[in-house]
Motif scaffolding. Structure first.
Motif: not given
Length: 122
Positions: A10-17
């Motif tokens: 999926x799509x996640x922001x930098x720093x996410x999991x």
């Protein structure tokens, strides 16, 4: 017929999991080495992580060491890739694969899933 089906991208922001899963069927999962690979647009497919059938041995690409964790549940015929502290450069299609012996080279892997897209935004 061997099937490997990835999910969890999926799509996640930098720093996410994100946690990827790969459900296997049609092979002796408990005796197979399982690996994760990824391929970004315009780049070759690269090794990410592998886990032996016994779970005793794991190996990671330097680029993901300390951030990604590979695991498996032989009772569920499933392998996982937990991805933490994601970076934009982790953006790629992620594939799981099965091999008869422990290896990092994609040439050693006999069976492949269809891939799941991981996109990390900055």
């Amino acid at each position: 017929q061997v099937q490997l089906v990835e999910s969890g991208g999926g799509l996640v922001q930098a720093g996410g999991s994100l946690r990827l899963s790969c459900a296997a069927s049609g092979l002796t999962f408990s005796s197979s080495t399982m690996g994760w690979f990824r391929q970004a647009p315009g780049k070759e497919r690269e090794f990410v992580a592998a886990i032996s059938w016994s779970v005793i041995t794991t190996y990671y690409a330097d680029s993901v060491k300390g951030r990604f964790t590979i695991s498996r549940d032989n009772a569920k015929n499933t392998v996982y890739l937990q991805m933490n502290s994601l970076k934009p450069e982790d953006t790629a299609v992620y594939y799981c694969a099965a091999a008869a012996s422990f290896a990092r080279s994609p040439r050693a892997y006999d069976y492949w899933g269809q891939g799941t897209q991981v996109t990390v935004s900055s």
